[in-house]
Design an enzyme around this catalytic site. Sequence first.
Site, mmCIF file in Angstrom:
data_model
loop_
_atom_site.group_PDB
_atom_site.id
_atom_site.type_symbol
_atom_site.label_atom_id
_atom_site.label_comp_id
_atom_site.label_asym_id
_atom_site.label_seq_id
_atom_site.Cartn_x
_atom_site.Cartn_y
_atom_site.Cartn_z
ATOM 1 N N CYS A 46 0.847 -1.198 0.000
ATOM 2 C CA CYS A 46 0.000 0.000 0.000
ATOM 3 C C CYS A 46 0.881 1.246 0.000
ATOM 4 O O CYS A 46 1.419 1.635 1.043
ATOM 5 C CB CYS A 46 -0.922 0.008 1.215
ATOM 6 S SG CYS A 46 -2.007 1.453 1.248
ATOM 7 N N CYS A 48 -0.165 4.063 2.546
ATOM 8 C CA CYS A 48 0.115 3.731 3.950
ATOM 9 C C CYS A 48 1.614 3.761 4.231
ATOM 10 O O CYS A 48 2.039 4.252 5.287
ATOM 11 C CB CYS A 48 -0.481 2.373 4.306
ATOM 12 S SG CYS A 48 -2.300 2.348 4.264
#
EC number: 1.11.1.28
Length: 178
Positions: free
Chosen positions: A130, A133
Amino acid sequence: MSVENLKEALPEYAKDLKLNLGSITRTTELNEEQLWGTLLASAAATRNTQVLTEIGAEAADTLSAEAYHAALGAASVMAMNNVFYRGRGFLDGKYDDLRAGLRMNIIGNPGVEKANFELWCFAVSAINGCPDCVASHEHTLREAGVSRETIQEALKAAAIISGVAQAIVTSQTLATAG
């Protein structure tokens, strides 16, 4: 159960991983809680039973109960968040104005030093792929005064554990197929 067992389980073609696994456990860039929390959270993120069992046993001998549970909590909450934020990232900002509506209380109150928990979330986010993130947790770590070297060492630990998990699954799969 231990890192040594994982090293023994690696096939010859994964010799680099065996050497890297030995090296990362002797790092001086991460303190003991940072290292073993990163290894445990990363092992959980790989979803590999053998890797999690071996790392989990050694981490239980090293980490406090609070740190052990926080590392597993980081892996759990990031499994959810990484899918959500990576998925939303595919949608060209069309949903960025909507509230996520996901409970993630552990991030605000992990039961351990906040920077260590963020480090574990960063490592898991790298394994889970991700980019939002990873960038968010790296920014939080830098704002907390965590060095680039420490952040990179956690990234290396995550990469090594991910590679070990893949090599073990590959070896086991080919052994049962042949």
